[in-house]
Motif scaffolding. Structure first.
Motif, short mmCIF file in Angstrom:
data_model
loop_
_atom_site.label_atom_id
_atom_site.label_comp_id
_atom_site.label_asym_id
_atom_site.label_seq_id
_atom_site.Cartn_x
_atom_site.Cartn_y
_atom_site.Cartn_z
N LEU A 278 6.33 -0.09 4.85
CA LEU A 278 6.59 0.80 6.26
C LEU A 278 5.78 2.09 6.26
O LEU A 278 5.22 2.42 6.98
N VAL A 279 5.60 2.74 5.05
CA VAL A 279 4.41 3.92 4.90
C VAL A 279 3.16 3.48 5.36
O VAL A 279 2.37 3.99 6.23
N THR A 280 2.68 2.40 4.65
CA THR A 280 1.69 1.71 5.05
C THR A 280 1.29 1.48 6.58
O THR A 280 0.21 1.88 7.28
N SER A 281 2.34 0.97 7.33
CA SER A 281 2.31 0.69 8.80
C SER A 281 2.02 2.07 9.46
O SER A 281 1.35 2.11 10.21
N ILE A 282 2.95 2.88 9.12
CA ILE A 282 2.81 4.45 9.98
C ILE A 282 1.48 4.83 9.72
O ILE A 282 0.85 5.28 10.38
N CYS A 283 1.10 4.87 8.21
CA CYS A 283 -0.22 5.43 8.02
C CYS A 283 -1.37 4.69 8.78
O CYS A 283 -2.46 5.42 9.20
N ASP A 284 -1.31 3.51 9.02
CA ASP A 284 -2.16 2.50 9.57
C ASP A 284 -2.33 3.05 11.19
O ASP A 284 -3.62 3.19 11.40
N ALA A 285 -1.22 3.06 12.02
CA ALA A 285 -1.24 3.39 13.06
C ALA A 285 -1.82 4.92 13.16
O ALA A 285 -2.70 4.89 14.07
N SER A 286 -1.52 5.75 12.46
CA SER A 286 -2.00 7.24 12.59
C SER A 286 -3.29 7.12 12.25
O SER A 286 -4.24 7.91 12.87
N GLY A 287 -3.96 6.50 11.04
CA GLY A 287 -5.16 6.26 10.74
C GLY A 287 -6.14 5.92 11.86
O GLY A 287 -7.23 6.54 12.04
N SER B 78 7.19 12.53 2.57
CA SER B 78 7.91 13.18 3.42
C SER B 78 9.15 12.05 3.73
O SER B 78 10.34 12.62 3.92
N LEU B 79 8.62 10.86 3.87
CA LEU B 79 9.52 9.73 4.49
C LEU B 79 10.92 9.71 3.65
O LEU B 79 12.13 9.61 4.28
N PRO B 80 10.85 9.53 2.31
CA PRO B 80 12.07 9.57 1.57
C PRO B 80 13.04 10.59 1.89
O PRO B 80 14.21 10.47 2.03
N ASN C 190 -2.81 3.29 1.45
CA ASN C 190 -2.92 3.07 0.16
C ASN C 190 -2.21 4.34 -0.50
O ASN C 190 -1.30 4.41 -1.40
N ALA C 191 -2.93 5.48 -0.05
CA ALA C 191 -2.52 6.79 -0.72
C ALA C 191 -1.13 7.15 -0.26
O ALA C 191 -0.01 7.56 -1.16
N GLY C 192 -0.71 6.75 0.92
CA GLY C 192 0.78 7.10 1.46
C GLY C 192 1.72 6.19 0.62
O GLY C 192 2.94 6.74 0.17
N ALA C 193 1.44 5.01 0.22
CA ALA C 193 2.25 4.01 -0.50
C ALA C 193 2.24 4.73 -1.86
O ALA C 193 3.45 4.62 -2.55
N GLN C 194 1.27 5.28 -2.57
CA GLN C 194 1.37 5.84 -3.79
C GLN C 194 2.41 6.96 -3.72
O GLN C 194 3.26 7.18 -4.68
N SER C 195 2.17 7.93 -2.55
CA SER C 195 3.02 9.10 -2.70
C SER C 195 4.49 8.52 -2.57
O SER C 195 5.39 9.33 -3.15
N ALA C 196 4.83 7.85 -1.81
CA ALA C 196 6.25 7.25 -1.40
C ALA C 196 6.90 6.67 -2.88
O ALA C 196 7.90 7.17 -3.19
N THR C 197 5.94 5.84 -3.42
CA THR C 197 6.42 5.16 -4.79
C THR C 197 6.66 6.43 -5.81
O THR C 197 7.74 6.49 -6.33
N LYS D 230 20.65 10.14 6.45
CA LYS D 230 21.74 9.46 5.75
C LYS D 230 21.45 7.84 5.41
O LYS D 230 22.15 7.04 5.18
N LEU D 231 20.20 7.70 5.36
CA LEU D 231 19.51 6.31 5.02
C LEU D 231 19.19 6.48 3.56
O LEU D 231 19.08 7.59 2.93
N ASP D 232 19.06 5.38 2.81
CA ASP D 232 18.63 5.12 1.40
C ASP D 232 17.12 5.62 1.35
O ASP D 232 16.33 4.91 1.74
N PRO D 233 16.73 6.83 0.54
CA PRO D 233 15.33 7.09 0.50
C PRO D 233 14.58 5.94 -0.19
O PRO D 233 13.34 5.86 0.23
N ALA D 234 15.00 4.89 -0.70
CA ALA D 234 14.21 3.93 -1.41
C ALA D 234 13.63 2.85 -0.29
O ALA D 234 12.94 2.06 -0.46
N SER D 235 14.56 3.03 1.01
CA SER D 235 13.81 2.20 1.81
C SER D 235 12.50 2.63 2.53
O SER D 235 11.71 2.03 3.31
#
Lengths: 445, 445
Positions: B423-432, B404-406, B326-333, B413-418
């Motif tokens: 995606l952030v949630t999945s990465i954070c879940d696994a590392s969490g 950092s992800l954006p 959740n915190a990661g999704a907030q930061s990315a948003t 050379k990918l769109d930061p909006a992706s």
């Protein structure tokens, strides 16, 4: 455009008082671009430069409101007065509202009576209403005028009006009768009277209407400006297309932040806002969502036995639960955006729910197939069946929750955009745990 | 505005061929509103009504492009030709591109040579470029004309131009020399020459420039229209403010869907799109994210022993892992939106990362406090310590990943909006999972 070295040169030329060098650097610059560079100067340089600019008010209006207020507080009061007198009424009022309580009464007292009256009127409208964003710098003409007379009058008032392109026709009591465009005036014969040329089927805004609605009207009708009337249908202001663009941007930001479980505090810059404001913006939802996760925890606790007996189930827990949350977040995102752009309406809910069920079955079927292969490899056939059934149920449930939450929030008179991805994810996570472990407990014992 | 009963009455009046009744129902309706009602008629009624309308082309242009194409295919060819001849060049070209391959050559052959040439030129520009959205219906005048002569010329061309309010001054080879607004023309003396009035510091777009950039310029400079030039600086089109609003809406939708892990297929309506298109839009990301969740599963599998020994840990797993996501999704948003609105730039990354760390420490601290109380109640002091430390670490990590992800996507050379919330949630879940169970294994054994 300046490069960083020229920006430094500009800063120095201002501080060392070389007006010719400053002039050379900023000559032929578009007001919007120049404002962009002024924003990067030191406050001292800003305060010195602005009163010397030829189109000071125009350039100043392109600066962010927080920067405007900072500069205004440091300007010589006489310079500030001159600057504010030359600004458009809507920008002037916004700046006024941002000034310190000591400066406000002085400005009011010194401004010309007409402008003082305007500020007092405009500043009284509630935030985010049409009244708070409208400008008083519109052109009105009497319906009896001929085209030739109208053009003569337009020449006289042209300088300080927001737009000349839409001219509002009013009676003696300022009631809005019609609108004529400058385009029509150019095309018409000189002796035609305005009342025979004007459009009387008017689209207008009410002074207490929400700014989002005003922006929607401007975009929907492709208008240059929208007239704003009071309860007595008297013309009190206009909102122009460029204001509409700013509103759309601000409202979109609010929606996007909400969808990311972030409270939107107005005019908060990620770059300049105090750390504590950024904290406040986020902490409520994070803590709130902990309780959502607690529900998942209780679900797990309830099925502790089956987990202890089949520890392989834990391996698939994040995958299944996450997929429901992801599918639900997709549904909510699609729905909230489609509502915002007017693609769908609340009355379409049942129809959309039916379609969503079909999409969810396709998605869930694909995912079930994928996960059952994994389950067979890592567990056995029975585990594969449990996983496939759970996945199908969880994705279906996730999609329906994601699609329904915006509608439910709307029924509860809450903003559907608050159906944030994290909220949907939390709800789907908790229900996903229960669905998965319930199916497992039925099939594996 | 019509109500649903009137809409039904309109449908019947059209199908039963009662032109006076139709007229009564739609009299005094704004073209945009009328288009909204036409959209809800049956195709047969649409096809019958449109050729009979007074401002058919204007109203037709307000219909969604997919609806326009459907109607065009059913219209009598002569009616279609008349309709398309009266449309603006940009809308006409868009419609042409949507016509069936059998209709296209016929239309081209029958159109007036000038309009045929326009379509061929405009249709050749790549999608989402300035060329693909611009209109050829601009007004150009020679710099030698006096104001009086200019007004006479304007009167003659007025009818079929997109805007009269910005007049472009070109030389004999169509090179853009300057711009004059109708406002300036109204204010100037009749004998002044345009070349002495025109603004020569021009902001313009290139024909191959991205439409998003064009919309940004229009909004940034508050322009009514932006001139578009080719490589030789010849004026070839204009893009108007209302086009800019449509572009901004489309690009925002694309960003929002991306942030919800949904591929954006152009012009896809949630209400009318085929189920399979909606499926295709979503399935890739859902399956992709399964692999993210698999990482969490592997993390759990690795620590199976510690879980079996302290089954209470599973209870807190969703809570801790979810909070990081959740915190990661907030930061990315926050970051993706701030990049989109120009609040922050990629060069600010280090500075922003520092600020984000402070915010994350505050958020993590609050969450750690809350969860350690829960841990103490349900477990013991040691569990409380494990939970507090894990929460702090997970939230900090989530925020830094989300921020950092954006930037990383942009470097790739990918769109930061992706950097979608899922995606952030999945990465954070696994590392969490790894952070939590690692800390637990260190402190609880």
């Amino acid at each position: 455009m300046l490069n960083p070295f020229e920006l430094q040169a500009l800063e120095q030329a201002i501080l060392q008082q070389h007006p010719e060098r400053v002039q050379t650097l900023i000559a032929h610059m578009n007001p919007a671009d120049l404002a962009g560079w002024i924003e990067q100067l030191s406050l001292e340089a800003q305060v010195r430069l602005i009163p010397t600019l030829e189109q000071a008010a125009l350039i100043f209006e392109f600066l962010p409101k927080t920067v405007q207020a900072q500069i205004a507080e440091q300007l010589d009061p006489a310079d500030l007065l001159q600057l504010m007198s030359a600004m458009h009424s809507d920008d002037r009022t916004d700046l006024f509202k941002g000034l310190s309580p000591t400066l406000q009464p002085w400005i009011l007292a010194e401004l010309a009576p007409e402008k003082r009256h305007q500020i007092q009127q405009l500043a009284a409208y509630p935030e985010e209403s049409a009244g708070a964003i409208m400008s008083s710098d519109f052109v009105t003409l009497s319906p009896e005028l001929t085209i030739q007379q109208a053009i003569e009058q337009l020449r006289q008032v042209a300088a300080d009006r927001e737009t000349l392109y839409l001219i509002y026709i009013v009676d003696a009591l300022q009631h809005l009768l019609g609108v004529v465009s400058l385009r029509q005036i150019i095309q018409a014969a000189p002796e035609v009277q305005l009342k025979n040329l004007m459009t009387t089927d008017l689209v207008m805004g009410q002074v207490d209407e929400d700014q989002e609605q005003i922006a929607w009207k401007l975009a929907h009708y492709d208008f240059l400006a929208l007239p704003i009337v009071d309860q007595a249908q008297r013309l009190v202001g206009i909102v122009t297309y460029d204001d509409a663009m700013d509103i759309v941007e601000a409202e979109t930001t609010e929606d996007i932040l909400k969808s990311g479980a972030i409270e939107s505090l107005p005019n908060l810059s990620l770059k300049n806002a105090p750390i504590l404001s950024l904290y406040r913006q986020r902490v409520f939802w994070l803590v709130f969502l902990v309780f959502g996760s607690l529900l998942s925890g209780f679900g797990i606790a309830h099925f502790e036995e089956i987990i202890a007996a089949h520890i392989v189930l834990v391996f698939f827990l994040p995958l299944l639960v996450g997929s429901g949350g992801n599918a639900g977040a997709q549904s909510a995102t699609l729905m909230v955006r489609a509502l915002a752009t007017g693609d769908v309406h609340f009355r379409d809910w049942f129809y959309l729910l039916g379609r969503e069920s079909l999409v969810a079955l396709c998605l869930g079927g694909t995912m079930a197939l994928a996960v059952s292969v994994l389950g067979y490899v890592r567990g056995d056939l029975m585990v594969a069946v449990v996983l496939a059934l759970s996945m199908l149920g969880i994705v279906l449930m996730g999609c329906l929750v994601g699609m329904s939450l915006p509608f439910i929030l709307n029924k509860l008179k809450l903003d559907p955009a608050s159906a944030s991805a994290p909220l949907v994810t939390s709800i789907c996570d908790a229900s996903g745990v229960v669905v998965y472990l319930f199916i497992a407990s039925q099939l594996l014992f």
